[in-house]
Design a protein around this motif. Structure first.
Motif, PDB file in Angstrom:
ATOM      1  N   LEU A 125       0.831  -1.208   0.000  1.00 28.31           N
ATOM      2  CA  LEU A 125       0.000   0.000   0.000  1.00 28.31           C
ATOM      3  C   LEU A 125       0.868   1.262   0.000  1.00 28.31           C
ATOM      4  CD1 LEU A 125      -2.790   1.331   0.209  1.00 28.31           C
ATOM      5  CD2 LEU A 125      -2.590   1.139   2.708  1.00 28.31           C
ATOM      6  N   LEU A 126       1.910   1.289   0.810  1.00 29.07           N
ATOM      7  CA  LEU A 126       2.778   2.464   0.886  1.00 29.07           C
ATOM      8  C   LEU A 126       3.484   2.706  -0.445  1.00 29.07           C
ATOM      9  CD1 LEU A 126       4.177   1.802   4.447  1.00 29.07           C
ATOM     10  CD2 LEU A 126       2.828   3.794   3.777  1.00 29.07           C
ATOM     11  N   PHE A 127       3.962   1.646  -1.060  1.00 27.44           N
ATOM     12  CA  PHE A 127       4.609   1.796  -2.363  1.00 27.44           C
ATOM     13  C   PHE A 127       3.601   2.291  -3.400  1.00 27.44           C
ATOM     14  CE2 PHE A 127       8.095  -0.386  -0.515  1.00 27.44           C
ATOM     15  CZ  PHE A 127       9.184  -0.225  -1.347  1.00 27.44           C
ATOM     16  N   ALA A 128       2.404   1.745  -3.373  1.00 30.18           N
ATOM     17  CA  ALA A 128       1.396   2.157  -4.351  1.00 30.18           C
ATOM     18  C   ALA A 128       0.982   3.610  -4.149  1.00 30.18           C
ATOM     19  CB  ALA A 128       0.178   1.235  -4.256  1.00 30.18           C
ATOM     20  N   VAL A 129       0.843   4.043  -2.906  1.00 26.51           N
ATOM     21  CA  VAL A 129       0.466   5.439  -2.639  1.00 26.51           C
ATOM     22  C   VAL A 129       1.518   6.398  -3.191  1.00 26.51           C
ATOM     23  CG1 VAL A 129       0.195   7.126  -0.775  1.00 26.51           C
ATOM     24  CG2 VAL A 129      -1.007   4.947  -0.658  1.00 26.51           C
ATOM     25  N   SER A 130       2.785   5.990  -3.174  1.00 23.17           N
ATOM     26  CA  SER A 130       3.835   6.873  -3.695  1.00 23.17           C
ATOM     27  C   SER A 130       3.706   7.116  -5.186  1.00 23.17           C
ATOM     28  CB  SER A 130       5.216   6.300  -3.372  1.00 23.17           C
ATOM     29  OG  SER A 130       5.526   5.167  -4.168  1.00 23.17           O
ATOM     30  N   VAL A 131       2.942   6.273  -5.883  1.00 20.02           N
ATOM     31  CA  VAL A 131       2.716   6.463  -7.318  1.00 20.02           C
ATOM     32  C   VAL A 131       1.820   7.680  -7.569  1.00 20.02           C
ATOM     33  CG1 VAL A 131       1.691   5.401  -9.379  1.00 20.02           C
ATOM     34  CG2 VAL A 131       3.055   4.007  -7.797  1.00 20.02           C
ATOM     35  N   ILE A 132       0.944   7.985  -6.623  1.00 15.46           N
ATOM     36  CA  ILE A 132      -0.046   9.051  -6.831  1.00 15.46           C
ATOM     37  C   ILE A 132       0.608  10.399  -7.097  1.00 15.46           C
ATOM     38  CG2 ILE A 132      -1.913  10.353  -5.726  1.00 15.46           C
ATOM     39  CD1 ILE A 132      -2.680   7.710  -4.290  1.00 15.46           C
ATOM     40  N   PRO A 133       1.512  10.895  -6.249  1.00 15.63           N
ATOM     41  CA  PRO A 133       2.082  12.223  -6.532  1.00 15.63           C
ATOM     42  C   PRO A 133       2.929  12.267  -7.799  1.00 15.63           C
ATOM     43  CG  PRO A 133       3.146  11.212  -4.630  1.00 15.63           C
ATOM     44  CD  PRO A 133       1.965  10.378  -4.953  1.00 15.63           C
ATOM     45  N   ALA A 172       9.676   1.489   3.208  1.00 14.32           N
ATOM     46  CA  ALA A 172       8.369   1.629   2.545  1.00 14.32           C
ATOM     47  C   ALA A 172       7.690   2.923   2.961  1.00 14.32           C
ATOM     48  CB  ALA A 172       7.477   0.432   2.888  1.00 14.32           C
ATOM     49  N   PHE A 173       7.891   3.361   4.194  1.00 15.52           N
ATOM     50  CA  PHE A 173       7.287   4.612   4.643  1.00 15.52           C
ATOM     51  C   PHE A 173       7.942   5.828   3.990  1.00 15.52           C
ATOM     52  CE2 PHE A 173       5.904   1.802   8.025  1.00 15.52           C
ATOM     53  CZ  PHE A 173       4.624   2.257   8.297  1.00 15.52           C
ATOM     54  N   ALA A 174       9.196   5.699   3.609  1.00 14.60           N
ATOM     55  CA  ALA A 174       9.891   6.837   2.987  1.00 14.60           C
ATOM     56  C   ALA A 174       9.368   7.119   1.588  1.00 14.60           C
ATOM     57  CB  ALA A 174      11.398   6.557   2.925  1.00 14.60           C
ATOM     58  N   MET A 175       8.847   6.106   0.914  1.00 12.13           N
ATOM     59  CA  MET A 175       8.456   6.272  -0.484  1.00 12.13           C
ATOM     60  C   MET A 175       7.365   7.341  -0.663  1.00 12.13           C
ATOM     61  SD  MET A 175      10.540   4.159  -1.902  1.00 12.13           S
ATOM     62  CE  MET A 175       9.937   3.746  -3.538  1.00 12.13           C
ATOM     63  N   PRO A 176       6.207   7.246   0.017  1.00  9.00           N
ATOM     64  CA  PRO A 176       5.206   8.302  -0.179  1.00  9.00           C
ATOM     65  C   PRO A 176       5.657   9.642   0.385  1.00  9.00           C
ATOM     66  CG  PRO A 176       4.477   6.740   1.496  1.00  9.00           C
ATOM     67  CD  PRO A 176       5.693   6.158   0.865  1.00  9.00           C
ATOM     68  N   LEU A 177       6.390   9.647   1.488  1.00 11.09           N
ATOM     69  CA  LEU A 177       6.851  10.919   2.056  1.00 11.09           C
ATOM     70  C   LEU A 177       7.752  11.659   1.071  1.00 11.09           C
ATOM     71  CD1 LEU A 177       7.594   9.851   5.735  1.00 11.09           C
ATOM     72  CD2 LEU A 177       5.708  11.285   4.946  1.00 11.09           C
ATOM     73  N   LEU A 178       8.699  10.948   0.478  1.00 12.74           N
ATOM     74  CA  LEU A 178       9.581  11.564  -0.516  1.00 12.74           C
ATOM     75  C   LEU A 178       8.793  12.032  -1.734  1.00 12.74           C
ATOM     76  CD1 LEU A 178      12.625   9.129  -0.413  1.00 12.74           C
ATOM     77  CD2 LEU A 178      12.732  11.591   0.007  1.00 12.74           C
ATOM     78  N   ALA A 179       7.880  11.185  -2.203  1.00  8.13           N
ATOM     79  CA  ALA A 179       7.142  11.520  -3.420  1.00  8.13           C
ATOM     80  C   ALA A 179       6.256  12.752  -3.215  1.00  8.13           C
ATOM     81  CB  ALA A 179       6.302  10.324  -3.868  1.00  8.13           C
ATOM     82  N   PHE A 180       5.534  12.816  -2.111  1.00  8.89           N
ATOM     83  CA  PHE A 180       4.673  13.971  -1.865  1.00  8.89           C
ATOM     84  C   PHE A 180       5.503  15.230  -1.610  1.00  8.89           C
ATOM     85  CE2 PHE A 180       1.375  10.751  -0.828  1.00  8.89           C
ATOM     86  CZ  PHE A 180       0.354  11.239  -1.639  1.00  8.89           C
ATOM     87  N   ALA A 181       6.629  15.085  -0.923  1.00 12.11           N
ATOM     88  CA  ALA A 181       7.478  16.248  -0.657  1.00 12.11           C
ATOM     89  C   ALA A 181       8.031  16.834  -1.951  1.00 12.11           C
ATOM     90  CB  ALA A 181       8.620  15.859   0.279  1.00 12.11           C
ATOM     91  N   LEU A 182       8.538  15.978  -2.832  1.00 16.79           N
ATOM     92  CA  LEU A 182       9.146  16.480  -4.066  1.00 16.79           C
ATOM     93  C   LEU A 182       8.093  16.947  -5.064  1.00 16.79           C
ATOM     94  CD1 LEU A 182      12.086  13.944  -4.444  1.00 16.79           C
ATOM     95  CD2 LEU A 182      12.130  16.267  -3.525  1.00 16.79           C
ATOM     96  N   GLU A 183       6.905  16.351  -5.042  1.00 17.76           N
ATOM     97  CA  GLU A 183       5.814  16.885  -5.858  1.00 17.76           C
ATOM     98  C   GLU A 183       5.525  18.330  -5.442  1.00 17.76           C
ATOM     99  OE1 GLU A 183       1.043  16.240  -6.764  1.00 17.76           O
ATOM    100  OE2 GLU A 183       1.910  15.731  -4.822  1.00 17.76           O
TER     101      GLU A 183
END
Length: 485
Positions: A125-133, A172-183
């Motif tokens: 789920l965490l990896f998939a959420v990082s795809v959104i941003p 796995a927790f870093a993936m969405p945090l990084l993606a949303f931050a850089l978006e």
């Protein structure tokens, strides 16, 4: 003013203008649909990631002890106890190994659904959420089609696939945090960017350096003519990241492990190193990170600076596993390089140099094609093989044998049986019970090892204590302590 009439080809406005049908109701519906694309793509990838990791777990093909370690810690959190992971040593507090308190967020779900599959589904789920941003910002800048291609390229990237295939890890927790931050950085939403980046210090002790770099990138983009408060907050974020890592490495982790030190410094000690990273290995890893994912175009974006801390500690280390492209070590680089690519494409397509503008416009298609092509030799390809979904009879027999071990028993085990026992037993790593005589020993061994060989090994592990061989199935052997010899 009609923005669609003046938008350059390939932008979101251009895409909408060319596809929206006539009529106010149809037009409104068409404009709403693209906003859901990132979520549908994330849902599809969540299903694929879950199938990949859970089916491999069902086949008892775990790669290391990490899944068991994290399950022990999260099981402790779920029962409101200190996060003890006996696999790291009897009574070892996991916060004395790596500072990753963020994993406690899984504890409520683990309490409801105890077992390693809960960790694997959470990771998917965490990896998939990082795809959104990634998908969302690409669609915002380049249009719906190119946005989906960029999101798919990221979701299918080799670094993500390798990490999903590797049991469970806190990154796995870093993936969405990084993606949303850089978006948010790309969209120049500075405060959300900082708020998304700051919690990275709770994922792992080294990520404070990445937080510092993100703060520096925001400072670079705002220092000329930007809001003074944003500049000051960016400097503060950078300082926060450095201080958080320093505290974790120098105070928190040594305080929890009782040894007064950070155990992984020895992997960075060049004076004690028995191995040094070969130049060809470093270049090959760098090529994998930058070529199939970005075609080197990401080098034009300052966001790419965020890869330096992770690559730095890996290449300084003399641990060979850190150097290559296997396991989970490249996962946190993927959201960085793909969002750096989005940023670079946005800059490059407006370049006065025609060759650069043309190259930039084609990159979403090129990286998507590369990710799909490489998937034929990557873990997700296994989902096309029917045997992926079948539990071998040998595994079912091994599970029946392990079920003979009662709940709450103490067990000494290696990789194979660990993940079948950590949700109900106290499990130690083989050879590291530190004087404790476990009730059972469960080992997955090579087929040529006989019960007599395994019993002899048990006597080596625990001289003076008798263990009786209870059975063998699927190359798993179980022995029970019978008392002093």
């Amino acid at each position: 003013m009609d923005t669609a009439a003046t938008a350059p080809p390939g932008t979101a406005a251009d895409s909408s203008a060319s596809t929206v049908p006539a009529g106010p109701r149809a037009r409104a519906a068409a404009l709403r649909r693209p906003a859901l694309d990132p979520y549908w793509l994330a849902l599809v990838l969540f299903v694929l990631y879950t199938l990949l990791s859970v089916s491999r777990h069902r086949r008892m093909e775990n790669m290391s002890w990490d899944l068991g370690i994290f399950e022990q810690a999260i099981r402790s959190y779920a029962h409101l106890q200190a996060p003890v992971a006996d696999l790291k040593g009897p009574g070892a507090n996991i916060l004395g190994d790596h500072f990753s308190p963020v994993t406690a967020l899984i504890a409520p779900f683990y309490r409801l659904f105890p077992g390693p599959a809960t960790l694997l589904v959470a990771q998917a789920l965490l990896f998939a959420v990082s795809v959104i941003p990634v998908t969302r910002v690409a669609a915002h800048l380049f249009g719906r089609g190119r946005g989906l291609l960029m999101g798919a390229a990221y979701g299918l990237s080799w670094g993500v696939q390798r990490a999903v295939d590797f049991d469970f890890h806190e990154i796995a927790f870093a993936m969405p945090l990084l993606a949303f931050a850089l978006e948010a950085v790309i969209r120049e939403r500075w405060y959300p960017a900082m708020l998304w980046a700051a919690p990275l210090v709770l994922v792992k002790e080294d990520l404070g350096a990445t937080v510092a770099v993100i703060g520096a990138v925001i400072w670079l983009r705002c220092r000329r003519g930007g809001d003074t408060r944003v500049v000051l907050y960016a400097i503060g974020l950078a300082a926060f990241g450095v201080i958080a890592s320093a505290l974790a490495l120098g105070v928190i982790i040594p305080g929890f492990n009782g040894g007064g030190d950070y155990a992984y410094w020895e992997k960075m000690d060049s004076g004690a190193a028995e191995a040094t990273i070969p130049l060809d290995t470093a270049l090959r890893t760098l090529a994998w990170v930058l070529l199939p994912t970005t075609g080197l175009l990401a080098l034009r974006s300052p966001l790419l600076l965020a890869v330096l801390p992770t690559l730095g500690w890996r290449f300084v280390s003399h641990e060979e596993h850190y150097w290559g492209t296997d396991w989970h070590y490249n996962a946190v680089l993927m959201p960085i390089v793909f969002l750096a690519l989005v940023d670079a494409v946005d800059r490059g397509r407006r370049s006065p140099r025609p060759w650069l503008a043309a190259y930039a416009r084609q990159m979403p298609v090129a990286v998507a094609a590369a990710s799909v092509a490489l998937t034929s030799s990557l873990p997700l390809y296994g989902l096309t093989v029917p045997d992926t979904y079948r539990k071998p009879a040998s595994v079912a027999a091994a599970e029946r044998l392990l079920d003979r071990i009662p709940d709450d028993a103490s067990v000494e085990a290696n990789v194979g049986p660990i993940s079948r026992l950590t949700n109900r037993c106290r499990v130690f790593w083989v050879g590291d019970t530190r004087g404790i005589e476990p009730d059972y020993i469960a080992l997955k061994e090579d087929p040529y090892r006989t019960p007599e060989d395994v019993a002899a090994y048990a006597r080596q592990l625990h001289p003076g204590t008798a263990y009786r061989h209870l059975g063998e199935a699927g190359d798993v052997h179980v022995l029970r302590r019978e008392g002093p010899r």
